[in-house]
Design a protein around this motif. Sequence first.
Motif, PDB file in Angstrom:
ATOM      1  N   VAL A  38     -14.663  52.127   6.013  1.00  0.00           N
ATOM      2  CA  VAL A  38     -14.503  50.594   6.403  1.00  0.00           C
ATOM      3  C   VAL A  38     -13.776  50.180   7.716  1.00  0.00           C
ATOM      4  CG1 VAL A  38     -13.792  48.312   5.428  1.00  0.00           C
ATOM      5  CG2 VAL A  38     -15.019  49.976   4.193  1.00  0.00           C
ATOM      6  N   ARG A  39     -12.607  51.051   7.741  1.00  0.00           N
ATOM      7  CA  ARG A  39     -11.795  50.587   9.031  1.00  0.00           C
ATOM      8  C   ARG A  39     -12.625  51.166  10.193  1.00  0.00           C
ATOM      9  NH1 ARG A  39      -7.605  52.489   5.527  1.00  0.00           N
ATOM     10  NH2 ARG A  39      -7.748  54.694   6.504  1.00  0.00           N
ATOM     11  N   LEU A  40     -13.348  52.104  10.159  1.00  0.00           N
ATOM     12  CA  LEU A  40     -13.895  52.543  11.417  1.00  0.00           C
ATOM     13  C   LEU A  40     -15.072  51.653  11.591  1.00  0.00           C
ATOM     14  CD1 LEU A  40     -14.403  54.809  13.318  1.00  0.00           C
ATOM     15  CD2 LEU A  40     -15.748  56.179  11.789  1.00  0.00           C
ATOM     16  N   VAL A  41     -15.793  51.062  10.486  1.00  0.00           N
ATOM     17  CA  VAL A  41     -17.063  50.235  10.699  1.00  0.00           C
ATOM     18  C   VAL A  41     -16.538  49.064  11.505  1.00  0.00           C
ATOM     19  CG1 VAL A  41     -18.844  49.015   9.644  1.00  0.00           C
ATOM     20  CG2 VAL A  41     -18.379  51.588   9.084  1.00  0.00           C
ATOM     21  N   VAL A  42     -15.454  48.489  10.766  1.00  0.00           N
ATOM     22  CA  VAL A  42     -14.959  47.052  11.488  1.00  0.00           C
ATOM     23  C   VAL A  42     -14.362  47.304  12.831  1.00  0.00           C
ATOM     24  CG1 VAL A  42     -13.021  45.451  11.193  1.00  0.00           C
ATOM     25  CG2 VAL A  42     -14.250  46.512   9.094  1.00  0.00           C
ATOM     26  N   GLU A  43     -13.601  48.565  13.198  1.00  0.00           N
ATOM     27  CA  GLU A  43     -13.138  48.458  14.459  1.00  0.00           C
ATOM     28  C   GLU A  43     -14.499  48.902  15.337  1.00  0.00           C
ATOM     29  OE1 GLU A  43     -10.666  51.769  13.905  1.00  0.00           O
ATOM     30  OE2 GLU A  43      -9.036  50.792  12.818  1.00  0.00           O
ATOM     31  N   THR A  44     -15.244  49.432  15.118  1.00  0.00           N
ATOM     32  CA  THR A  44     -16.400  49.928  16.075  1.00  0.00           C
ATOM     33  C   THR A  44     -17.171  48.592  16.229  1.00  0.00           C
ATOM     34  OG1 THR A  44     -17.559  51.088  14.588  1.00  0.00           O
ATOM     35  CG2 THR A  44     -16.367  52.368  15.783  1.00  0.00           C
TER      36      THR A  44
ATOM     37  N   GLN B  13     -19.747  42.642  35.877  1.00  0.00           N
ATOM     38  CA  GLN B  13     -20.390  44.168  35.740  1.00  0.00           C
ATOM     39  C   GLN B  13     -19.464  45.206  35.002  1.00  0.00           C
ATOM     40  OE1 GLN B  13     -21.996  45.684  39.239  1.00  0.00           O
ATOM     41  NE2 GLN B  13     -23.574  44.192  39.395  1.00  0.00           N
ATOM     42  N   CYS B  14     -18.190  44.714  35.109  1.00  0.00           N
ATOM     43  CA  CYS B  14     -17.113  45.702  34.520  1.00  0.00           C
ATOM     44  C   CYS B  14     -17.561  45.908  32.921  1.00  0.00           C
ATOM     45  CB  CYS B  14     -15.567  45.187  34.511  1.00  0.00           C
ATOM     46  SG  CYS B  14     -14.829  46.358  33.571  1.00  0.00           S
ATOM     47  N   PRO B  15     -17.760  44.891  32.186  1.00  0.00           N
ATOM     48  CA  PRO B  15     -18.462  45.225  30.825  1.00  0.00           C
ATOM     49  C   PRO B  15     -19.756  45.835  30.702  1.00  0.00           C
ATOM     50  CG  PRO B  15     -17.848  42.979  31.151  1.00  0.00           C
ATOM     51  CD  PRO B  15     -17.245  43.527  32.204  1.00  0.00           C
ATOM     52  N   ALA B  16     -20.477  45.203  31.618  1.00  0.00           N
ATOM     53  CA  ALA B  16     -22.105  45.361  31.479  1.00  0.00           C
ATOM     54  C   ALA B  16     -22.276  47.055  31.966  1.00  0.00           C
ATOM     55  CB  ALA B  16     -22.646  44.502  32.625  1.00  0.00           C
ATOM     56  N   LEU B  17     -21.423  47.433  32.728  1.00  0.00           N
ATOM     57  CA  LEU B  17     -21.743  49.100  33.019  1.00  0.00           C
ATOM     58  C   LEU B  17     -21.228  49.907  32.086  1.00  0.00           C
ATOM     59  CD1 LEU B  17     -20.790  48.986  36.734  1.00  0.00           C
ATOM     60  CD2 LEU B  17     -23.087  49.584  35.862  1.00  0.00           C
ATOM     61  N   ILE B  18     -20.768  49.516  30.931  1.00  0.00           N
ATOM     62  CA  ILE B  18     -20.038  50.357  29.761  1.00  0.00           C
ATOM     63  C   ILE B  18     -20.630  50.069  28.413  1.00  0.00           C
ATOM     64  CG2 ILE B  18     -17.902  50.522  30.844  1.00  0.00           C
ATOM     65  CD1 ILE B  18     -16.812  48.754  28.816  1.00  0.00           C
ATOM     66  N   VAL B  19     -21.621  48.965  28.587  1.00  0.00           N
ATOM     67  CA  VAL B  19     -22.241  48.606  27.118  1.00  0.00           C
ATOM     68  C   VAL B  19     -22.892  49.731  26.364  1.00  0.00           C
ATOM     69  CG1 VAL B  19     -23.988  47.286  26.171  1.00  0.00           C
ATOM     70  CG2 VAL B  19     -22.531  46.135  27.704  1.00  0.00           C
ATOM     71  N   SER B  20     -23.647  50.304  27.204  1.00  0.00           N
ATOM     72  CA  SER B  20     -24.482  51.561  26.592  1.00  0.00           C
ATOM     73  C   SER B  20     -23.894  52.530  26.104  1.00  0.00           C
ATOM     74  CB  SER B  20     -25.757  52.025  27.351  1.00  0.00           C
ATOM     75  OG  SER B  20     -24.807  52.728  28.580  1.00  0.00           O
ATOM     76  N   LYS B  21     -22.812  52.765  26.944  1.00  0.00           N
ATOM     77  CA  LYS B  21     -21.629  53.632  26.352  1.00  0.00           C
ATOM     78  C   LYS B  21     -20.961  53.828  25.060  1.00  0.00           C
ATOM     79  CE  LYS B  21     -22.773  56.939  29.775  1.00  0.00           C
ATOM     80  NZ  LYS B  21     -23.899  55.887  30.255  1.00  0.00           N
ATOM     81  N   VAL B  22     -20.671  52.513  25.188  1.00  0.00           N
ATOM     82  CA  VAL B  22     -19.920  51.943  23.726  1.00  0.00           C
ATOM     83  C   VAL B  22     -20.723  51.926  22.526  1.00  0.00           C
ATOM     84  CG1 VAL B  22     -18.694  49.892  22.835  1.00  0.00           C
ATOM     85  CG2 VAL B  22     -18.343  50.351  25.076  1.00  0.00           C
ATOM     86  N   TYR B  23     -21.860  51.823  22.842  1.00  0.00           N
ATOM     87  CA  TYR B  23     -22.965  51.768  21.543  1.00  0.00           C
ATOM     88  C   TYR B  23     -23.077  53.225  21.122  1.00  0.00           C
ATOM     89  CZ  TYR B  23     -24.304  46.947  21.270  1.00  0.00           C
ATOM     90  OH  TYR B  23     -24.658  45.609  20.921  1.00  0.00           O
ATOM     91  N   ALA B  24     -23.321  54.251  22.238  1.00  0.00           N
ATOM     92  CA  ALA B  24     -23.462  55.783  21.919  1.00  0.00           C
ATOM     93  C   ALA B  24     -22.401  56.129  21.373  1.00  0.00           C
ATOM     94  CB  ALA B  24     -23.861  56.335  23.206  1.00  0.00           C
ATOM     95  N   ASN B  25     -21.162  55.916  21.883  1.00  0.00           N
ATOM     96  CA  ASN B  25     -19.961  56.417  21.249  1.00  0.00           C
ATOM     97  C   ASN B  25     -19.651  56.107  19.675  1.00  0.00           C
ATOM     98  OD1 ASN B  25     -18.211  58.480  22.935  1.00  0.00           O
ATOM     99  ND2 ASN B  25     -19.091  56.846  24.632  1.00  0.00           N
TER     100      ASN B  25
END
Length: 333
Positions: free
Chosen positions: A201-207, A232-244
């Motif tokens: 639960v903690r992991l799901v909430v945090e991510t 562009q700073c957050p835009a360029l990392i969106v996909s990496k955040v989802y994948a991780n």
Amino acid sequence: MAPASPPSVALLAGPQLLGLFFNWALQGVLIVQVYIYHTCFQKDSLALRLFVYGVLIFEIVQTGLVTEFAFDIYVYDYGNVASLIAFHNTWFSSPIMEAMISAAVQIFFAWRIYIVSKTMILAGGIAFLSFSQMTLGIVGGAMLKSLNPSSAELSVVTPILGTWISLAGFTDLVIAIAMTTALLKAKSGIKRTDSYINRVVRLVVETGIMTATVAIVNAVLFTAVPSNLLYQCPALIVSKVYANTLVSNLNSRAFHGNRIVTDGTSTMSSHAGAGSRAAYRSRNPSNIGGPGTVMVDVRQETYIDEVALEETSKRVFLKTPTPSTKDFDSASS
């Protein structure tokens, strides 16, 4: 009235460079995450393993495209301010690819929610939101390809992209709330199982909060200050955040308490099983097959959909020379 001054180069190149650095760093994190997954969960279903490997390949391609436009701006067109605001391949590598990977991860979690809650309506609603945001992202990206960054027609695309980013963030919040609720309802009263559920639960909430925050910050910066490239700073990392987020949730099964779990079998640290007088550790594996027999209690833990923790016990007979009482006493000390 004096015309608005153009944004400084720092507000154009600075956020873009930070986004590029974070993109490359998170790609490295993703490679390590997938390596851990490959090492620990080779017995996962073929479809799930192919999905994870496909996400890695997808993200490697995205990082390659991002690196290509970085070379265009900071090597081939160095010093050309117009190149900083040009779209290059970002019409594809940013909105289209990010919409695709975010939808894939969100639908995966929708399936997880269905497995846990058995609620088709909730999972179907999340899938609908996910497909909707993906459609908006792809349409917006395709429209950007034919537009000039300084064109007045760009104002037509801005609401579409803003809605896409906002809807993606809203979907992440829905997933976090739904998954948390479903997991808490799955508690069984067994201390070890409930402890594991609390960690998930903690992991799901945090991510979930992390992905939603990145998407919302991106949307706010994109719509509120479109004259510079802060978004562009957050835009360029969106996909990496989802994948991780995807792979880290899968890898969370590998660690439970002081055990490292590989393919559902836990490797325990050196301490005795329940009811044992002492812990016994063989220092010479070649002794296996000797006349004595030592009976060791080994717990095997199997995680089903990151929620159900089924504990079974099996007895493993290790044939080693029977240790003396002195050996046991020395081991216990």
